[in-house]
Design a protein around this motif. Structure first.
Motif, PDB file in Angstrom:
ATOM      1  N   GLU A   1      14.799 -43.549   2.804  1.00 56.68           N
ATOM      2  CA  GLU A   1      15.256 -42.608   3.555  1.00 56.68           C
ATOM      3  C   GLU A   1      16.409 -41.977   2.940  1.00 56.68           C
ATOM      4  O   GLU A   1      17.368 -42.767   2.568  1.00 56.68           O
ATOM      5  CB  GLU A   1      15.462 -43.157   5.236  1.00 56.68           C
ATOM      6  N   PRO A   2      16.578 -40.795   3.025  1.00 57.23           N
ATOM      7  CA  PRO A   2      17.691 -39.899   2.447  1.00 57.23           C
ATOM      8  C   PRO A   2      18.869 -40.534   3.003  1.00 57.23           C
ATOM      9  O   PRO A   2      18.982 -40.500   4.300  1.00 57.23           O
ATOM     10  CB  PRO A   2      17.390 -38.415   2.689  1.00 57.23           C
ATOM     11  N   GLU A   3      20.025 -40.701   2.426  1.00 58.47           N
ATOM     12  CA  GLU A   3      21.528 -40.978   2.927  1.00 58.47           C
ATOM     13  C   GLU A   3      22.654 -40.203   2.367  1.00 58.47           C
ATOM     14  O   GLU A   3      22.489 -39.332   1.544  1.00 58.47           O
ATOM     15  CB  GLU A   3      21.701 -42.411   2.303  1.00 58.47           C
ATOM     16  N   VAL A   4      23.396 -39.811   3.172  1.00 59.26           N
ATOM     17  CA  VAL A   4      24.810 -39.353   2.852  1.00 59.26           C
ATOM     18  C   VAL A   4      25.488 -40.240   2.232  1.00 59.26           C
ATOM     19  O   VAL A   4      25.543 -41.533   2.793  1.00 59.26           O
ATOM     20  CB  VAL A   4      25.494 -38.893   4.175  1.00 59.26           C
ATOM     21  N   THR A   5      26.036 -39.925   0.923  1.00 49.93           N
ATOM     22  CA  THR A   5      27.000 -40.998   0.386  1.00 49.93           C
ATOM     23  C   THR A   5      28.298 -40.461   0.128  1.00 49.93           C
ATOM     24  O   THR A   5      28.583 -39.149   0.186  1.00 49.93           O
ATOM     25  CB  THR A   5      26.298 -41.250  -0.924  1.00 49.93           C
ATOM     26  N   GLN A   6      29.355 -41.334   0.250  1.00 51.38           N
ATOM     27  CA  GLN A   6      30.628 -41.110   0.241  1.00 51.38           C
ATOM     28  C   GLN A   6      31.365 -41.880  -0.687  1.00 51.38           C
ATOM     29  O   GLN A   6      31.278 -42.978  -0.993  1.00 51.38           O
ATOM     30  CB  GLN A   6      31.335 -41.237   1.815  1.00 51.38           C
ATOM     31  N   THR A   7      32.306 -41.179  -1.514  1.00 55.05           N
ATOM     32  CA  THR A   7      33.250 -42.003  -2.551  1.00 55.05           C
ATOM     33  C   THR A   7      34.590 -41.329  -2.485  1.00 55.05           C
ATOM     34  O   THR A   7      34.768 -40.212  -2.135  1.00 55.05           O
ATOM     35  CB  THR A   7      32.455 -41.682  -4.020  1.00 55.05           C
ATOM     36  N   PRO A   8      35.500 -42.400  -2.797  1.00 54.84           N
ATOM     37  CA  PRO A   8      35.450 -43.949  -2.893  1.00 54.84           C
ATOM     38  C   PRO A   8      35.271 -44.322  -1.684  1.00 54.84           C
ATOM     39  O   PRO A   8      35.433 -43.967  -0.419  1.00 54.84           O
ATOM     40  CB  PRO A   8      36.736 -44.336  -3.536  1.00 54.84           C
ATOM     41  N   SER A   9      34.827 -45.663  -1.305  1.00 53.52           N
ATOM     42  CA  SER A   9      34.769 -46.449  -0.031  1.00 53.52           C
ATOM     43  C   SER A   9      36.320 -46.808   0.518  1.00 53.52           C
ATOM     44  O   SER A   9      36.293 -46.679   1.666  1.00 53.52           O
ATOM     45  CB  SER A   9      33.838 -47.694  -0.095  1.00 53.52           C
ATOM     46  N   HIS A  10      37.079 -46.949  -0.332  1.00 53.33           N
ATOM     47  CA  HIS A  10      38.631 -47.089   0.083  1.00 53.33           C
ATOM     48  C   HIS A  10      39.403 -46.366  -0.997  1.00 53.33           C
ATOM     49  O   HIS A  10      39.356 -46.640  -2.278  1.00 53.33           O
ATOM     50  CB  HIS A  10      38.759 -48.680   0.004  1.00 53.33           C
ATOM     51  N   GLN A  11      40.490 -45.760  -0.389  1.00 58.01           N
ATOM     52  CA  GLN A  11      41.571 -44.997  -1.103  1.00 58.01           C
ATOM     53  C   GLN A  11      42.746 -45.124  -0.337  1.00 58.01           C
ATOM     54  O   GLN A  11      43.040 -45.120   0.457  1.00 58.01           O
ATOM     55  CB  GLN A  11      41.176 -43.581  -0.991  1.00 58.01           C
ATOM     56  N   VAL A  12      43.703 -45.681  -1.418  1.00 58.51           N
ATOM     57  CA  VAL A  12      44.991 -45.933  -1.247  1.00 58.51           C
ATOM     58  C   VAL A  12      45.942 -45.000  -1.970  1.00 58.51           C
ATOM     59  O   VAL A  12      45.755 -44.738  -3.077  1.00 58.51           O
ATOM     60  CB  VAL A  12      45.497 -47.397  -1.530  1.00 58.51           C
ATOM     61  N   THR A  13      46.793 -44.347  -1.084  1.00 59.10           N
ATOM     62  CA  THR A  13      47.552 -43.346  -1.720  1.00 59.10           C
ATOM     63  C   THR A  13      49.110 -43.396  -1.073  1.00 59.10           C
ATOM     64  O   THR A  13      49.074 -44.001  -0.100  1.00 59.10           O
ATOM     65  CB  THR A  13      46.946 -42.119  -1.528  1.00 59.10           C
ATOM     66  N   GLN A  14      50.091 -42.880  -1.874  1.00 57.29           N
ATOM     67  CA  GLN A  14      51.423 -42.700  -1.307  1.00 57.29           C
ATOM     68  C   GLN A  14      51.609 -41.469  -0.762  1.00 57.29           C
ATOM     69  O   GLN A  14      51.022 -40.499  -0.649  1.00 57.29           O
ATOM     70  CB  GLN A  14      52.523 -42.894  -2.407  1.00 57.29           C
ATOM     71  N   GLU A  18      48.201 -35.729  -2.979  1.00 55.43           N
ATOM     72  CA  GLU A  18      46.996 -35.235  -2.386  1.00 55.43           C
ATOM     73  C   GLU A  18      46.035 -36.210  -2.780  1.00 55.43           C
ATOM     74  O   GLU A  18      45.846 -36.878  -3.594  1.00 55.43           O
ATOM     75  CB  GLU A  18      46.866 -33.877  -3.339  1.00 55.43           C
ATOM     76  N   VAL A  19      44.823 -36.148  -1.743  1.00 51.40           N
ATOM     77  CA  VAL A  19      43.657 -37.150  -1.885  1.00 51.40           C
ATOM     78  C   VAL A  19      42.686 -36.026  -1.748  1.00 51.40           C
ATOM     79  O   VAL A  19      42.605 -35.196  -1.092  1.00 51.40           O
ATOM     80  CB  VAL A  19      43.526 -38.429  -0.989  1.00 51.40           C
ATOM     81  N   ILE A  20      41.445 -36.411  -2.483  1.00 50.82           N
ATOM     82  CA  ILE A  20      40.272 -35.602  -2.195  1.00 50.82           C
ATOM     83  C   ILE A  20      39.132 -36.561  -1.756  1.00 50.82           C
ATOM     84  O   ILE A  20      38.943 -37.648  -2.732  1.00 50.82           O
ATOM     85  CB  ILE A  20      39.827 -34.904  -3.358  1.00 50.82           C
ATOM     86  N   LEU A  21      38.668 -36.397  -0.758  1.00 55.54           N
ATOM     87  CA  LEU A  21      37.519 -37.434  -0.249  1.00 55.54           C
ATOM     88  C   LEU A  21      36.036 -36.801  -0.605  1.00 55.54           C
ATOM     89  O   LEU A  21      36.027 -35.754  -0.335  1.00 55.54           O
ATOM     90  CB  LEU A  21      37.404 -37.786   1.010  1.00 55.54           C
ATOM     91  N   ARG A  22      35.218 -37.402  -1.127  1.00 58.01           N
ATOM     92  CA  ARG A  22      33.750 -36.914  -1.569  1.00 58.01           C
ATOM     93  C   ARG A  22      32.717 -37.410  -0.877  1.00 58.01           C
ATOM     94  O   ARG A  22      32.489 -38.507  -0.505  1.00 58.01           O
ATOM     95  CB  ARG A  22      33.829 -37.035  -2.962  1.00 58.01           C
ATOM     96  N   CYS A  23      31.558 -36.492  -0.968  1.00 60.17           N
ATOM     97  CA  CYS A  23      30.659 -36.688  -0.080  1.00 60.17           C
ATOM     98  C   CYS A  23      29.503 -35.874  -0.832  1.00 60.17           C
ATOM     99  O   CYS A  23      29.458 -35.029  -1.239  1.00 60.17           O
ATOM    100  CB  CYS A  23      30.629 -36.037   1.420  1.00 60.17           C
ATOM    101  N   VAL A  24      28.417 -36.533  -0.629  1.00 62.02           N
ATOM    102  CA  VAL A  24      26.935 -36.002  -0.888  1.00 62.02           C
ATOM    103  C   VAL A  24      26.243 -36.012   0.019  1.00 62.02           C
ATOM    104  O   VAL A  24      25.548 -36.964   0.574  1.00 62.02           O
ATOM    105  CB  VAL A  24      26.393 -36.657  -2.343  1.00 62.02           C
ATOM    106  N   PRO A  25      25.997 -34.789   0.608  1.00 65.75           N
ATOM    107  CA  PRO A  25      25.082 -34.995   1.681  1.00 65.75           C
ATOM    108  C   PRO A  25      23.399 -35.013   1.505  1.00 65.75           C
ATOM    109  O   PRO A  25      23.309 -34.889   0.238  1.00 65.75           O
ATOM    110  CB  PRO A  25      25.430 -33.484   2.488  1.00 65.75           C
ATOM    111  N   ILE A  26      22.561 -35.030   2.692  1.00 62.51           N
ATOM    112  CA  ILE A  26      21.283 -35.105   2.358  1.00 62.51           C
ATOM    113  C   ILE A  26      20.842 -33.779   1.836  1.00 62.51           C
ATOM    114  O   ILE A  26      21.238 -32.915   2.066  1.00 62.51           O
ATOM    115  CB  ILE A  26      20.612 -35.445   3.457  1.00 62.51           C
TER     116      ILE A  26
END
Lengths: 117, 112
Positions: A1-14, A18-26
């Protein structure tokens, strides 16, 4: 089954970075969302996105947040200057049709845990 | 405005016994209702959805939910709990714009 994938699984920042959270939708989905869950609190809506535009945003989604679909597959959430209170699990979701109504439920990724120190 | 209330923050059952996770909703129109499950370090997985075609909704892994308009409830049940059912469960209603409104979540503990 198609999935939504997110990277990274854990992000630590000060704080202040700036942070960028990434996602690949179905792949055949057209509507995209970000939700977040602060530890011990409810999952809460941040923003919905369709046709390269924000459809709806919550009051949490202030000027430090932005979303983008830079190409045909990725969907990103940027936080320009992180604060301690941005620490949370961030979930990306997609749906074939809009609204999250029963005929088009949201499919969620596994989330990115953001820790701001 | 739409809202959901999950009546129990934590439910503990023994393996093989029935599960009942309670949810009440508030909606000014016919609601769209869902149950999602979140296993540790995993995403939110759709368990079942209320389609208005039938008041008793069957989902994955043997879970069911019954929509009761008179009681504004959408409780989640399973006849016999498995250890693998231990997780966080969320009752969800859609707003009039389609965004999801989550309940507080119920942690299900299954004891051997």
């Amino acid at each position: 089954e198609p999935e939504v994938t997110q990277t990274p699984s854990h992000q630590v920042t000060q704080m202040g970075q700036e942070v960028i959270l990434r996602c690949v939708p179905i792949s055949n989905h057209l509507y995209f969302y970000w939700y977040r869950q602060i530890l011990g609190q409810k999952v809460e809506f941040l923003v919905s996105f369709y046709n390269n535009e924000i459809s709806e945003k919550s009051e949490i989604f202030d000027d430090q947040f932005s979303v983008e679909r830079p190409d045909g597959s990725n969907f990103t959430l940027k936080i320009r200057s992180t604060k301690l209170e941005d620490s949370a699990m961030y979930f990306c979701a997609s749906s074939a049709r809009g609204g999250g109504f029963y005929n088009s439920p949201l499919h969620f990724g596994n989330g990115t845990r953001l820790t701001v120190t | 405005a739409q809202s959901v209330t999950q009546l129990d923050s934590h439910v503990s059952v023994s393996e093989g016994t029935p599960v009942l996770l309670r949810c009440n909703y508030s909606s000014s129109y016919s609601p769209s209702l869902f149950w999602y499950v979140q296993h540790p370090n995993k995403g939110l997985q759709l368990l079942l959805k209320y389609t208005s075609a039938a008041t008793l909704v069957k989902g994955i892994n043997g879970f069911e939910a019954e929509f009761k308009k008179s009681e504004t409830s959408f409780h989640l049940t399973k006849p016999s709990a498995h250890m693998s059912d231990a997780a966080e469960y969320f009752c969800v209603v859609t707003s009039n714009t389609g965004k999801l409104i989550f309940g507080q979540g119920t942690t299900l503990q299954v004891k051997p």
